[in-house]
Design a protein around this motif. Structure first.
Motif, mmCIF file in Angstrom:
data_model
loop_
_atom_site.group_PDB
_atom_site.id
_atom_site.type_symbol
_atom_site.label_atom_id
_atom_site.label_comp_id
_atom_site.label_asym_id
_atom_site.label_seq_id
_atom_site.Cartn_x
_atom_site.Cartn_y
_atom_site.Cartn_z
ATOM 1 N N HIS A 1 -32.742 37.799 32.103
ATOM 2 C CA HIS A 1 -31.996 36.716 31.463
ATOM 3 C C HIS A 1 -32.753 36.047 30.326
ATOM 4 O O HIS A 1 -32.138 35.375 29.498
ATOM 5 C CB HIS A 1 -31.510 35.708 32.508
ATOM 6 N N PHE A 2 -34.071 36.223 30.294
ATOM 7 C CA PHE A 2 -34.787 35.642 29.156
ATOM 8 C C PHE A 2 -34.497 36.395 27.859
ATOM 9 O O PHE A 2 -34.722 35.877 26.767
ATOM 10 C CB PHE A 2 -36.291 35.549 29.426
ATOM 11 N N ALA A 3 -33.990 37.619 27.983
ATOM 12 C CA ALA A 3 -33.575 38.334 26.774
ATOM 13 C C ALA A 3 -32.448 37.560 26.090
ATOM 14 O O ALA A 3 -32.420 37.420 24.860
ATOM 15 C CB ALA A 3 -33.117 39.735 27.131
ATOM 16 N N PHE A 4 -31.532 37.029 26.905
ATOM 17 C CA PHE A 4 -30.406 36.279 26.340
ATOM 18 C C PHE A 4 -30.883 34.941 25.775
ATOM 19 O O PHE A 4 -30.414 34.480 24.744
ATOM 20 C CB PHE A 4 -29.330 36.077 27.408
ATOM 21 N N PHE A 5 -31.821 34.328 26.500
ATOM 22 C CA PHE A 5 -32.428 33.073 26.052
ATOM 23 C C PHE A 5 -33.058 33.280 24.671
ATOM 24 O O PHE A 5 -32.806 32.513 23.734
ATOM 25 C CB PHE A 5 -33.495 32.681 27.084
ATOM 26 N N GLY A 6 -33.852 34.342 24.549
ATOM 27 C CA GLY A 6 -34.523 34.641 23.285
ATOM 28 C C GLY A 6 -33.539 34.960 22.174
ATOM 29 O O GLY A 6 -33.672 34.468 21.055
ATOM 30 N N LEU A 7 -32.511 35.754 22.517
ATOM 31 C CA LEU A 7 -31.531 36.106 21.486
ATOM 32 C C LEU A 7 -30.826 34.857 20.971
ATOM 33 O O LEU A 7 -30.579 34.727 19.763
ATOM 34 C CB LEU A 7 -30.494 37.073 22.055
ATOM 35 N N GLY A 8 -30.502 33.945 21.867
ATOM 36 C CA GLY A 8 -29.897 32.678 21.442
ATOM 37 C C GLY A 8 -30.818 31.959 20.472
ATOM 38 O O GLY A 8 -30.375 31.419 19.453
ATOM 39 N N GLY A 9 -32.112 31.958 20.784
ATOM 40 C CA GLY A 9 -33.096 31.334 19.908
ATOM 41 C C GLY A 9 -33.159 32.011 18.544
ATOM 42 O O GLY A 9 -33.206 31.349 17.499
ATOM 43 N N TYR A 10 -33.115 33.335 18.556
ATOM 44 C CA TYR A 10 -33.154 34.072 17.286
ATOM 45 C C TYR A 10 -31.941 33.751 16.426
ATOM 46 O O TYR A 10 -32.034 33.585 15.214
ATOM 47 C CB TYR A 10 -33.221 35.582 17.538
ATOM 48 N N MET A 11 -30.780 33.646 17.064
ATOM 49 C CA MET A 11 -29.555 33.424 16.298
ATOM 50 C C MET A 11 -29.586 32.072 15.577
ATOM 51 O O MET A 11 -29.217 31.981 14.412
ATOM 52 C CB MET A 11 -28.329 33.493 17.226
ATOM 53 N N ILE A 12 -30.042 31.036 16.281
ATOM 54 C CA ILE A 12 -30.093 29.738 15.602
ATOM 55 C C ILE A 12 -31.290 29.707 14.649
ATOM 56 O O ILE A 12 -31.233 29.111 13.574
ATOM 57 C CB ILE A 12 -30.133 28.571 16.631
ATOM 58 N N GLY A 13 -32.367 30.415 15.026
ATOM 59 C CA GLY A 13 -33.564 30.472 14.184
ATOM 60 C C GLY A 13 -33.283 31.075 12.817
ATOM 61 O O GLY A 13 -33.864 30.670 11.806
ATOM 62 N N MET A 14 -32.372 32.036 12.760
ATOM 63 C CA MET A 14 -32.041 32.672 11.487
ATOM 64 C C MET A 14 -31.474 31.644 10.509
ATOM 65 O O MET A 14 -31.844 31.603 9.337
ATOM 66 C CB MET A 14 -31.035 33.811 11.711
ATOM 67 N N TRP A 15 -30.580 30.821 11.002
ATOM 68 C CA TRP A 15 -30.006 29.808 10.109
ATOM 69 C C TRP A 15 -31.077 28.807 9.694
ATOM 70 O O TRP A 15 -31.213 28.471 8.517
ATOM 71 C CB TRP A 15 -28.854 29.073 10.796
ATOM 72 N N LEU A 16 -31.850 28.327 10.677
ATOM 73 C CA LEU A 16 -32.869 27.318 10.383
ATOM 74 C C LEU A 16 -33.832 27.821 9.312
ATOM 75 O O LEU A 16 -34.148 27.124 8.344
ATOM 76 C CB LEU A 16 -33.660 26.978 11.662
ATOM 77 N N MET A 17 -34.276 29.067 9.473
ATOM 78 C CA MET A 17 -35.285 29.585 8.566
ATOM 79 C C MET A 17 -34.690 29.886 7.190
ATOM 80 O O MET A 17 -35.268 29.565 6.152
ATOM 81 C CB MET A 17 -35.889 30.850 9.171
ATOM 82 N N TYR A 18 -33.495 30.470 7.199
ATOM 83 C CA TYR A 18 -32.875 30.851 5.927
ATOM 84 C C TYR A 18 -32.541 29.611 5.099
ATOM 85 O O TYR A 18 -32.886 29.521 3.918
ATOM 86 C CB TYR A 18 -31.604 31.659 6.200
ATOM 87 N N GLU A 19 -31.890 28.654 5.719
ATOM 88 C CA GLU A 19 -31.448 27.478 4.973
ATOM 89 C C GLU A 19 -32.630 26.676 4.444
ATOM 90 O O GLU A 19 -32.616 26.189 3.312
ATOM 91 C CB GLU A 19 -30.583 26.579 5.865
ATOM 92 N N ARG A 20 -33.656 26.566 5.282
ATOM 93 C CA ARG A 20 -34.808 25.786 4.857
ATOM 94 C C ARG A 20 -35.493 26.488 3.680
ATOM 95 O O ARG A 20 -35.856 25.840 2.688
ATOM 96 C CB ARG A 20 -35.777 25.627 6.035
ATOM 97 N N THR A 21 -35.640 27.808 3.793
ATOM 98 C CA THR A 21 -36.273 28.554 2.706
ATOM 99 C C THR A 21 -35.442 28.438 1.433
ATOM 100 O O THR A 21 -35.970 28.264 0.337
ATOM 101 C CB THR A 21 -36.426 30.031 3.114
ATOM 102 N N ARG A 22 -34.109 28.506 1.589
ATOM 103 C CA ARG A 22 -33.238 28.415 0.406
ATOM 104 C C ARG A 22 -33.430 27.072 -0.291
ATOM 105 O O ARG A 22 -33.581 27.020 -1.509
ATOM 106 C CB ARG A 22 -31.771 28.589 0.809
ATOM 107 N N LEU A 23 -33.465 26.006 0.485
ATOM 108 C CA LEU A 23 -33.634 24.681 -0.117
ATOM 109 C C LEU A 23 -34.973 24.591 -0.846
ATOM 110 O O LEU A 23 -35.040 24.070 -1.967
ATOM 111 C CB LEU A 23 -33.541 23.595 0.964
ATOM 112 N N ILE A 24 -36.020 25.118 -0.225
ATOM 113 C CA ILE A 24 -37.342 25.070 -0.854
ATOM 114 C C ILE A 24 -37.339 25.883 -2.138
ATOM 115 O O ILE A 24 -37.798 25.415 -3.197
ATOM 116 C CB ILE A 24 -38.426 25.607 0.123
ATOM 117 N N VAL A 25 -36.780 27.089 -2.059
ATOM 118 C CA VAL A 25 -36.755 27.976 -3.229
ATOM 119 C C VAL A 25 -35.959 27.331 -4.355
ATOM 120 O O VAL A 25 -36.391 27.283 -5.504
ATOM 121 C CB VAL A 25 -36.157 29.346 -2.841
#
Lengths: 247, 392
Positions: free
Chosen positions: B76-100
């Motif tokens: 079940h931690f696979a699902f926990f991690g995948l959930g983290g990755y899914m929200i992490g993608m937005w967090l990282m992309y949007e933040r990088t876009r704003l900085i760029v």
């Protein structure tokens, strides 16, 4: 003659070369009570396994109801939903749950996950459960944990669960095993009452119990029918005597 | 609907007790926090508490699937991690876009969209030697879509895995091994640099929420803490609604005697699949709230051992009672961070020196064995003793 409720034609099944069922044919009619007897290894339990979908036969057919459904290639749950209930040799009730919950699980209702998820306790179901509990003598034990019941009470609870399923055919495997004499008499009465509204097949070792059931008897031997008729008729049959008393 | 819920709560006062304790705890932490109160609870402790609540939520999911439905999932931690990755993608992309976009805003020539995309790609994927934004990041700009993916991706994985496994009637220890294989395979895949999720670097900087740069971490941590508490409360309520109902009777029946349930006419596989997917989604939501508080996610998080710990938490807390899972997860994960955080005093025993950072696992293992042997009902079993005492 009216159509049979369940018709088994020429089924055979073998396990690792051992023929558990050998060209067995059998039929039972609506509202009939029938006892199936036979020595160990005669194929009684395998026969039930085939009808309820647990075991697939190598050959033959199993036909159900007036629409002549074939039961082969149907899953256990589908067969149960069509109206065949089964009681196992060992009493198998859900020990961790209350008598009420056991009966509720069995009670005829939609078995789809969504309707189970949104199921709400209602008066008509409660009334049905109380009625069945009264019939099996457990009316004052509805809230008890099923695991705390006596052996005989568990057997009745399981029969009660079968009644709650409202099947058209009840398959009962050795209901009297491990019961006291008094409990046996009660079980006989219960089964005879059940057979008034549905077909009941009782598999039993115990001749005495079968005599009390007072119904048509089918004798199985080495996977096929050896004799059929009233108990007196089959016990006078020379083949049956040979099988039971040894040649 | 409201009436039904009220009636349900009246019948199960334990839910109100749990929600009450949770609310008091939340209030206490908020009042004690640096941002909103007197400040005796540090921001990092607030984050630890918030993360612990997420662990409690995944533990509830584990209790549903294992304690009630009898499926010992060690994945079940696979699902926990995948959930983290899914929200992490937005967090990282949007933040990088704003900085760029900020850094390019002062350029003599306004940057073209292609240039911005390339700069974002280099920023995020330079570390694994790429500049292209992989296809799986196509929705990373959209918060609503990534939020939906938090539930959809792990849910779909659980559905496909569960459908294949349950349909073949794989049960017991074989199923546990399969779930371990699933989480291991996923972790190994994510470790690869070309997996599109930055290999063993994982996703980082997740504690910075795009658009909320001005908000200090002390304040953000409380919002995430409150969100964790809310998710835990809702998760608890949903779990209770399921198990204190006919659905609970069916899945407990499956746990105790699968064949019997089948002969009663229930399609056992569908029920298992329902519980498996539902709990996978619960785990994924817990992960999606956990990782913004942790700040970083990498494939090591979904190593097989993580899911085994999860089973240990639930076993120690006590299976089949929901609140037991919460107690187990909170107790063991807090103790774990205390012992491995270097706060526990080391013990000198002559030649043997007990350094808790190393010896904590031994202690955990011993407690697990002790619970299994002497208290199979776990910590939650203590409440049963209290109950019987009172009724005497």
């Amino acid at each position: 003659m009216n159509e049979a409720l369940l018709e088994v034609n020429n089924i055979s099944v073998s396990f690792d070369g051992f023929k558990a069922i050998n060209k067995l044919s059998f039929s039972i009619f609506e509202g009939e009570l029938r006892a199936v007897i036979g020595p160990n290894g005669a194929g009684k339990t395998t026969f039930m396994d085939i009808v309820t979908g647990k075991t697939r036969p190598d050959a033959g057919e199993v036909i159900w109801g007036e629409k002549n459904f074939s039961l082969l290639n149907r899953s256990e749950s589908q067969i149960a939903q069509l109206g065949i209930g089964r009681k196992f040799q060992k009493p198998t009730v859900f020990e961790e749950q209350s008598v009420y919950d056991n009966l509720l699980l069995a009670l005829e209702n939609d078995r789809q996950p969504l309707s189970v998820l949104f199921y709400r306790r209602n008066q008509s179901d409660d009334a049905k459960i109380e009625e069945i509990a009264a019939e099996i003598g457990l009316a004052d034990r509805l809230e008890r944990r099923a695991g705390d019941l006596s052996h005989g009470q568990k057997q009745w609870l399981e029969i009660g669960m079968l009644l709650a399923q409202e099947p058209r055919l009840l398959l009962v495997d050795e209901p009297a095993a491990g019961m006291t004499l008094e409990e046996r008499d009660k079980t006989v009465a219960l089964l005879r009452r059940a057979a008034k509204t549905r077909a009941v097949v009782v598999v039993e070792h115990d001749m005495d119990f079968v005599r009390k059931l007072d119904c048509r008897v089918t004798v199985l031997h080495e996977g096929s029918v050896l004799a059929e008729g009233s108990l007196d008729h089959v016990t006078e049959n020379q083949d049956v005597i040979d099988v039971y008393l040894g040649r | 609907m409201g009436g039904v819920l009220t009636k349900f709560l009246m019948k199960h006062p334990s839910i109100l007790v749990f929600l009450g304790i949770l609310s008091v705890f939340t209030l206490f932490v908020t009042v004690g926090s640096e941002a909103f109160g007197v400040g005796f609870i540090s921001t990092s402790l607030v984050k630890t508490l918030g993360k612990t609540l997420c662990f409690c939520l995944i533990a509830i999911a584990m209790d549903l699937v294992w304690g009630y439905c009898g499926i010992l999932s060690l994945g079940h931690f696979a699902f926990f991690g995948l959930g983290g990755y899914m929200i992490g993608m937005w967090l990282m992309y949007e933040r990088t876009r704003l900085i760029v976009e900020n850094s390019m805003a002062n350029a003599a020539l306004p940057p073209t969209p292609a240039e911005i995309q390339e700069a974002i790609g280099t920023q995020i994927f330079g570390v694994v030697g790429g500049a292209e934004i992989p296809t799986i990041w196509m929705f990373a700009h959209s918060l609503p879509i990534q939020l939906a993916l938090v539930a959809l991706v792990p849910g779909l994985l659980a559905f496909v895995f569960g459908w294949l496994a349950f349909r073949s009637r794989v049960t017991g220890v074989y199923l546990s091994i399969l779930t371990q294989a699933m989480t291991l395979a996923l972790a190994l895949y994510l470790f690869q640099n070309d997996s599109g999720l930055r290999g063993n670097n994982g996703l980082s900087g997740l504690q910075n929420i795009p658009g909320l740069e001005a908000m200090p971490q002390s304040e953000l941590s409380i919002y995430f803490f409150l969100l964790s508490a809310l998710a835990l409360g809702v998760g608890f309520l949903i779990a209770k609604l399921i198990v204190e109902n006919k659905m609970g009777n069916v899945i407990m029946g499956i746990r105790d005697n699968e064949a019997r349930v089948r002969f009663l006419g229930y399609h056992v596989e569908t029920y298992k699949l329902f519980i498996f997917v539902l709990t996978a989604i619960m785990a994924a939501i817990a992960g999606a709230i956990y990782y913004p508080q942790a700040g970083i996610i990498n494939p090591a998080e979904i190593a097989p051992i993580a899911s085994i710990y999860l089973a240990v938490w639930v076993a120690i807390g006590g299976r089949g009672r929901i609140y037991g899972a919460v107690i187990g997860a909170a107790l063991v994960s807090m103790l774990s961070s205390w012992f491995t955080g270097g706060q526990a005093p080391n013990i000198e025993l002559g030649p043997l020196r007990v350094v808790w950072v190393d010896w904590w696992l031994v202690l955990l293992g011993l407690s697990f064995v002790a619970v299994t042997l002497y208290a199979p009902k776990g910590v939650g079993g203590l409440f049963d003793l209290l109950k019987t005492e009172r009724s005497k």
